[in-house]
Write a protein that holds these residues in place. Sequence first.
Motif, PDB file in Angstrom:
ATOM      1  N   ARG A   1      -2.610   7.828  14.614  1.00  0.00           N
ATOM      2  CA  ARG A   1      -3.774   7.020  14.985  1.00  0.00           C
ATOM      3  C   ARG A   1      -3.709   5.599  14.437  1.00  0.00           C
ATOM      4  NH1 ARG A   1      -8.234  11.749  13.627  1.00  0.00           N
ATOM      5  NH2 ARG A   1      -7.611  13.191  15.300  1.00  0.00           N
ATOM      6  N   GLN A   2      -2.584   5.252  13.823  1.00  0.00           N
ATOM      7  CA  GLN A   2      -2.393   3.904  13.294  1.00  0.00           C
ATOM      8  C   GLN A   2      -1.188   3.266  13.982  1.00  0.00           C
ATOM      9  OE1 GLN A   2      -4.314   2.340  11.074  1.00  0.00           O
ATOM     10  NE2 GLN A   2      -5.655   4.041  10.567  1.00  0.00           N
ATOM     11  N   GLU A   3      -1.211   1.958  14.038  1.00  0.00           N
ATOM     12  CA  GLU A   3      -0.087   1.247  14.639  1.00  0.00           C
ATOM     13  C   GLU A   3       1.146   1.334  13.741  1.00  0.00           C
ATOM     14  OE1 GLU A   3      -1.213  -2.748  15.425  1.00  0.00           O
ATOM     15  OE2 GLU A   3      -2.678  -2.223  16.970  1.00  0.00           O
TER      16      GLU A   3
ATOM     17  N   ARG B   1       2.803  -5.566   8.132  1.00  0.00           N
ATOM     18  CA  ARG B   1       2.617  -4.737   9.325  1.00  0.00           C
ATOM     19  C   ARG B   1       3.626  -3.604   9.399  1.00  0.00           C
ATOM     20  NH1 ARG B   1       1.480  -8.530  14.480  1.00  0.00           N
ATOM     21  NH2 ARG B   1       0.811  -6.490  15.258  1.00  0.00           N
TER      22      ARG B   1
ATOM     23  N   TYR C   1       1.166   5.262   0.137  1.00  0.00           N
ATOM     24  CA  TYR C   1       0.441   6.449   0.589  1.00  0.00           C
ATOM     25  C   TYR C   1       1.180   7.689   0.088  1.00  0.00           C
ATOM     26  CZ  TYR C   1      -2.313   3.476   3.707  1.00  0.00           C
ATOM     27  OH  TYR C   1      -3.144   2.524   4.215  1.00  0.00           O
TER      28      TYR C   1
ATOM     29  N   LYS D   1       3.098   0.740   3.231  1.00  0.00           N
ATOM     30  CA  LYS D   1       2.681  -0.291   4.174  1.00  0.00           C
ATOM     31  C   LYS D   1       2.964  -1.643   3.521  1.00  0.00           C
ATOM     32  CE  LYS D   1      -0.890  -1.008   7.633  1.00  0.00           C
ATOM     33  NZ  LYS D   1      -1.090  -2.466   7.567  1.00  0.00           N
TER      34      LYS D   1
ATOM     35  N   VAL E   1       5.355  -0.118   8.443  1.00  0.00           N
ATOM     36  CA  VAL E   1       5.088   1.197   7.867  1.00  0.00           C
ATOM     37  C   VAL E   1       6.447   1.848   7.647  1.00  0.00           C
ATOM     38  CG1 VAL E   1       4.044   3.470   8.201  1.00  0.00           C
ATOM     39  CG2 VAL E   1       2.853   1.417   9.013  1.00  0.00           C
TER      40      VAL E   1
ATOM     41  N   PRO F   1      -4.748   9.634   9.129  1.00  0.00           N
ATOM     42  CA  PRO F   1      -4.634   8.885  10.390  1.00  0.00           C
ATOM     43  C   PRO F   1      -3.199   8.475  10.715  1.00  0.00           C
ATOM     44  CG  PRO F   1      -6.539   8.133   9.158  1.00  0.00           C
ATOM     45  CD  PRO F   1      -5.790   9.057   8.253  1.00  0.00           C
ATOM     46  N   PHE F   2      -2.410   8.186   9.675  1.00  0.00           N
ATOM     47  CA  PHE F   2      -1.008   7.822   9.913  1.00  0.00           C
ATOM     48  C   PHE F   2      -0.218   9.032  10.395  1.00  0.00           C
ATOM     49  CE2 PHE F   2      -2.502   4.498   7.131  1.00  0.00           C
ATOM     50  CZ  PHE F   2      -1.838   3.362   7.577  1.00  0.00           C
TER      51      PHE F   2
ATOM     52  N   GLU G   1       0.861  -1.185   0.000  1.00  0.00           N
ATOM     53  CA  GLU G   1       0.000   0.000   0.000  1.00  0.00           C
ATOM     54  C   GLU G   1       0.895   1.232   0.000  1.00  0.00           C
ATOM     55  OE1 GLU G   1      -2.672  -0.105   3.307  1.00  0.00           O
ATOM     56  OE2 GLU G   1      -3.741  -1.881   2.587  1.00  0.00           O
TER      57      GLU G   1
END
Length: 236
Positions: free
Chosen positions: A48-50, A64, A6, A61, A66, A43-44, A4
């Motif tokens: 707000r994201q793990e 798991r 971003y 991504k 980032v 959110p990243f 993914e």
Amino acid sequence: MRYELYYWSGIQGRGEYVRLALEDAGVDYVDVARERGDNAIMPFLRGRQEGALPFAPPFLKAGRLVIAQTVTILAYLGPHLGLVPGGQSAEIYAQQLQMTISDFIVEIHDTHHPIAASQYYEEQRTAARKRSQVFREERLPKFLAYFEQVIERGNGRQALSRHSYVDLSLFQLISGLDYAFPNAMRRMQKRIPRLRALAERVAERPNIAAYLASPRRIPFNEEGIFRHYAELDPTR
């Protein structure tokens, strides 16, 4: 693995260097903001994201993980996608070259935003003209001469011993500079034959050619890093 990516939906920017690697390798990936809108990035950035906290896009991504920063993303993807020769020395050298490309990108951006990224171009036009003159006369030849030498010391055709993500990034540099500074690049033409040949070969790679012809390739525009303002690129 399905990756993914971003990055902002309306510009190529620094995300394009990652897109080119993913497209060239023909892997499954989602250009998230292009599908869900730029708000999907927030959110990243707001924590707000793990996982790791990115400062800004692009970030990737992978499962798991980032991973932020273009150079770091490409250093991670290179071995996974077969886009760097094997061995630690080659991987380190590729990363070094990509860092130099990143330095060059900053200088390109600062030709049209020499004072502040938060100000419009029209608010800093006088400074931009001065900065661009120095760029055209000093910095552009210096960086391009360096990368020309890199290819010469590689195998005469590529930056490393075989095709790598660095070649894809050099293609993007040449393409962007041709858009932003066509007159200056025409004057450089005879001094960078290896870079020119490399850019042509990359554009002809089957996956890249298909990508360039597709709507996934965002056109250059005056919102990204490479911007064309005629007053910054005079004919002489």
